[in-house]
Motif scaffolding. Structure first.
Motif, short mmCIF file in Angstrom:
data_model
loop_
_atom_site.label_atom_id
_atom_site.label_comp_id
_atom_site.label_asym_id
_atom_site.label_seq_id
_atom_site.Cartn_x
_atom_site.Cartn_y
_atom_site.Cartn_z
N ARG A 15 5.66 4.88 -5.17
CA ARG A 15 5.87 4.56 -6.75
C ARG A 15 5.20 5.66 -7.57
NH1 ARG A 15 4.96 2.39 -11.18
NH2 ARG A 15 6.44 1.03 -12.13
N GLY A 16 3.89 5.93 -7.17
CA GLY A 16 3.09 6.83 -7.72
C GLY A 16 3.68 8.31 -7.73
N PHE A 17 4.02 8.55 -6.65
CA PHE A 17 4.61 9.92 -6.37
C PHE A 17 5.84 10.28 -7.12
CE2 PHE A 17 1.29 10.41 -2.77
CZ PHE A 17 0.71 11.62 -3.43
N ASN A 39 0.79 -1.11 -0.01
CA ASN A 39 0.08 -0.01 0.00
C ASN A 39 0.97 1.34 0.12
OD1 ASN A 39 -2.92 -0.10 -0.49
ND2 ASN A 39 -3.05 -1.24 1.66
N PRO A 40 1.85 1.45 1.11
CA PRO A 40 2.57 2.45 0.86
C PRO A 40 3.31 2.55 -0.45
CG PRO A 40 3.21 1.02 2.69
CD PRO A 40 2.18 0.60 2.12
N LEU A 41 3.88 1.29 -0.66
CA LEU A 41 4.88 1.27 -1.91
C LEU A 41 3.97 1.71 -3.16
CD1 LEU A 41 7.71 0.15 -2.02
CD2 LEU A 41 6.79 -1.97 -2.90
N THR A 42 2.65 1.76 -3.32
CA THR A 42 2.07 2.28 -4.38
C THR A 42 1.98 3.71 -4.31
OG1 THR A 42 0.33 0.57 -3.93
CG2 THR A 42 -0.30 2.11 -5.35
N ALA A 43 1.95 4.43 -2.99
CA ALA A 43 2.21 5.78 -2.80
C ALA A 43 3.34 6.35 -3.45
CB ALA A 43 1.55 6.06 -1.58
#
Lengths: 741, 125
Positions: A542-544, A536-540
């Protein structure tokens, strides 16, 4: 004597009174005969009747002798003595007949020579009968010596008398009449006879000897004869005639007595013995069958008849022939084998009796030596039952998965079951008779002292359990839980020990495996949660970083953002692999073609290899069979292996990777083989290959091959590795194909 | 568009990423909040995380479909677990994407879903 005791009461009639009556009757008959003869022509021809009666007596006496002579060996000494004695008497009698005054052979002046011979005969008879009655003569004399002396002595004596008639006192003087010497001699003979009668009187009551009945009668007649002969006055008197007829009767009774003694008595005895033996044989619980040389049934006792189901009195009266056939059928097999004089005693024969029931007989053979055989039959039901019981016990014990070991009270092994011998890889026959401590050494029992423990009284078989480890002669380790207990008989005496064991080796490994699985399951749950929380934090992140990359005008910042993105992907890769390993999903198996699967990957692979500058060779097996597989998972395995091959061969001079499928008919498998010409695998690496988190790569998670192994295992397949340092490695993914289409 | 995720970072990321594209983006941090937003804002498309504290993705989806079953839904999952996805498919999600995703990829997924259902949306409008 047991045989005598069987004699019936009917024969027991020998009492003196009856015998006396019998004697009187005989005398009466003699008197009647004498009267008839006297009134007839006998009187007309003087001397003839005397010669005839005397010859008759001699013939009877000789017959008596001949009978005794021929039955000499089986006769009692008394009977033999009688026979021989009467031979002597017959010799005197013969001389008496020859020299009776009527025939006129007498030497001059010795008209009474015949009478003197007669007196010799009378004395001889009287003595012989007395000796016989008193049973003084108890020793068996040699037959020929006896015969010789009984014949020669009187003959010589008679001849001497003939030569010197004077040595005997005159008994009758013509014109004077009987001399006192004759009277004394007569009296002496009568006294002897009376003593004989008295002696016999005791014997006639004795049922033991038949003979005495007739001898008693004969002696009674003899007494009368003697009296009558002592009384006659003239050669031509009636009394003399009567005396001679009764004398014949005396000889007849004597003859009868001897015959019954020598012939009838032994026969009777034999018959009694036979009856007695028959009763014994029929009363025996053992069946007896006798067969002659041609295997014809001679006899069968009651027990044998019963065993073969033959009931004579029952309704099922079967013909004798059928019984005979049945009896033969039982001993037939034994007969065939008996030719070699083998000991066949106690052989169990299974047969069907005449009633159609199954019988088990223990048959023994006895050779009579004359070609006849006796077969002894015993019911073997109990033996059979015991044997069956033993067999059952052994079968039950062998069917048990528990290990069973029995010892006698000296701790020698007397029984072990199949499970035990199989578990320890020791043949049963090697274990039997072995001492328990020896066995303990043989299997490296870790707790030998327990096997030698002295049991406490009342220890039940389940009370003492111990766990021990063993090492079989083949080097396998075994964990066994044993119950060791003493065995008592019904008198509560210690008769041995029993060991019942449960092989817990597999159970322990299974338990270990289960524990491992449980651990892994927990780990899987944790991993899943953890991975989610990371992703979940990885998504953020990577996305940012992607957004930053797009929006920034600063190259350096764009580069940083790019690194962040790559590293985030890296983290994602690790946690994804970890999840796949820690929480594997079960494969969704479908029958698929491995060839098609590899072909479908070829395009994607070729482009990858092209970029890396490595040569890829794909070989598809011309023959194939469908395999049950999860397409995604097997693709993942192949990709992983190909990626490994690329990494391994990238340093080689002319890097090349071969990917091929193969049909393995022998092992009923399809194979995907990936080989490279890279650095190979060292033996140390080989040991650790597939261990999670073990890696030789700079940037590896160490989970790739672990996952591959896991997936292939779930497909009931295996991965074979063949690698040599500096030459290359070959990974073969072996998957069982579907046998039937 | 409604973004439902318990992770603030993800909500903010998607807000930025789709606002730029010209979407009107509403945010919700939980299933309950999402339900309220569905009722008040009437979004065309929902991007929703599968795992959330309280009411989870599947339950929320169930409730949303009760309110309005024509709303398009794209599920986001960190598991990639087939059974959960197939269950969600049964409940009527239009597409799914595994976390962490490439923003461009998500954009194109959303675009694809919207284009596919353009006709229906127009009719509704």
């Amino acid at each position: 004597m047991f045989i005598t005791s069987l004699r019936s009461q009917e024969e027991d009639i020998f009492i003196a009174g009856k015998l006396a009556a019998h004697s009187i009757l005989a005398l009466a008959v003699s008197f009647a005969v004498a009267t008839v003869l006297w009134s007839g022509w006998w009187q007309a021809v003087p001397g003839l009747w005397h010669t005839v009666t005397e010859l008759l007596c001699i013939i009877i006496a000789l017959s008596l002798f001949i009978i005794v002579c021929h039955t000499y060996e089986i006769n009692s000494p008394t009977v033999n003595f009688l026979g021989l004695g009467f031979l002597t008497a017959a010799v005197f009698q013969l001389f008496h007949t020859l020299y009776s005054p009527e025939l006129g052979f007498n030497p001059k002046g010795y008209l009474d020579l015949g009478t003197r011979y007669w007196m010799c005969a009378r004395l001889t008879q009287a003595f012989i009968l007395l000796i016989a009655a008193l049973k003084i003569f108890r020793r068996q004399v040699n037959k020929w010596a006896g015969v010789g002396s009984a014949f020669i002595v009187p003959l010589l004596f008679s001849l001497v008398i003939l030569k010197y008639p004077g040595i005997l006192p005159a008994l009758y003087i013509e014109g004077y009449g009987a001399t006192p010497a004759k009277a004394y001699a007569e009296l002496f003979v009568i006294i002897l006879s009376l003593i004989t009668l008295f002696a016999l009187g005791k014997d006639v009551k004795n049922r033991d000897v038949l003979t005495y009945k007739y001898i008693f009668i004969s002696v009674m007649i003899a007494v009368t004869t003697d009296i009558s002969l002592a009384l006659y006055e003239s050669k031509l008197s009636f009394i003399r005639a009567f005396g001679h007829v009764s004398k014949t009767a005396f000889f007849l009774y004597l003859f009868r007595g001897t015959v019954s003694s020598a012939i009838r008595y032994p026969y009777k005895e034999l018959e009694n013995a036979h009856t007695y033996l028959s009763k014994i044989l029929n009363g025996l619980p053992i069946g007896l069958l006798t067969f002659d040389y041609d295997r014809n049934l001679i006899s069968a006792n009651t027990a044998a008849q019963k065993m073969l189901g033959y009931t004579r009195d029952g309704q099922t009266g079967l013909p004798e022939e059928e019984f005979s056939k049945k009896a033969y059928s039982i001993i037939k097999d034994l007969t065939a084998k008996n030719s070699g004089n083998q000991d066949l005693s106690g052989k169990i024969v299974k047969a069907e009796n005449l009633q159609g029931e199954n019988i088990n007989l223990r048959v023994s053979v006895q050779n009579f030596g004359d070609g006849n055989y006796m077969y002894l039959l015993a019911e073997a039901k109990r033996e059979q039952e015991l044997e069956n019981l033993q067999l059952q016990t052994q079968t039950v014990l062998n069917a048990l998965t528990n290990l069973v070991l029995m010892m006698d009270k000296n701790r020698k092994i007397i029984m072990c079951n199949k499970a035990l011998s199989e578990t320890f890889h020791i043949p049963e026959k090697d274990v039997l008779g072995m001492d328990i401590s020896e066995f303990g050494d043989m299997v490296n029992c870790s707790r030998r002292e327990i096997l030698l423990r002295r049991p406490k009284p009342n220890d039940g078989p389940r009370e003492k359990a111990f766990e021990a480890s063993f090492i079989t002669p083949l080097g396998e380790k075994r964990e066994v839980v044993f119950h060791f207990a003493p065995v008592y008989n019904i008198e509560t005496e210690l008769i041995g020990y029993i060991c019942i064991g449960v092989d817990v080796t597999t159970m322990k490994t299974e338990q270990e495996k289960l524990r491992q699985q449980e651990k892994l399951a927990v780990l899987g749950q944790m991993a899943a949660g953890l991975v989610h929380e990371i992703k979940n934090p990885l998504t953020a992140i990577r996305g940012f970083s992607q957004i930053i990359k797009n929006e920034t005008l600063d190259d350096r910042i764009r580069q940083y953002a790019d690194i962040m993105e790559t590293e985030a992907d890296c983290v994602n890769g690790v946690v994804s692999d970890f999840l796949a390993f820690a929480k594997p999903r079960p494969p969704a198996l479908r029958p698929l073609s491995l060839n098609r699967l590899v072909n479908s990957m070829s395009l994607m692979l070729e482009s990858q290899f092209f970029i890396k500058g490595i040569k890829l060779k794909i070989e598809i097996s011309p023959e194939e069979k469908p395999v049950m597989l999860d397409e995604d998972q097997i693709k993942q395995v192949i990709l992983n292996m190909v990626r490994n091959a690329i990494d391994a061969s990238s340093d080689a001079k002319e890097p090349q990777v071969v990917l091929k499928t193969e049909y393995k008919g022998d092992s009923e498998e399809m194979a995907v083989i990936i080989s490279d010409n890279g650095r190979g695998i060292s033996p140390e690496e080989m040991v650790n290959i597939g261990t999670p988190f073990y890696t030789t790569k700079d940037k590896g998670t160490g989970l790739g091959l672990s996952i591959c192994f896991q997936i292939v295992k779930q497909h009931s397949g295996r991965i074979d590795i063949d690698a040599r340092i500096g030459v290359g490695s070959t990974f073969s993914i072996m998957l069982p194909y579907i046998r039937h289409n | 568009m409604l973004v439902v995720d318990d992770q603030m970072g993800v909500r903010r990321l998607l807000y930025e990423a789709f606002k730029e594209e010209g979407y009107k983006v509403e945010l919700a941090g939980s299933g309950l909040e999402a339900l309220e937003k569905v009722k008040s804002e009437m979004p065309d498309i929902i991007l929703m995380d599968m795992k959330m504290p309280g009411m989870n993705g599947l339950e929320t989806l169930h409730e949303i479909k009760k309110v309005n079953d024509s709303i398009l839904v794209v599920m986001m999952t960190a598991y990639g677990e087939l059974e959960i996805i197939s269950e969600a498919m049964k409940l009527g999600i239009n597409e799914y994407i595994t976390k962490p995703f490439d923003i461009n990829e998500l954009r194109s997924v959303v675009k694809k879903v919207l284009d596919k259902n353009l006709n229906r949306l127009k009719i509704k409008a």
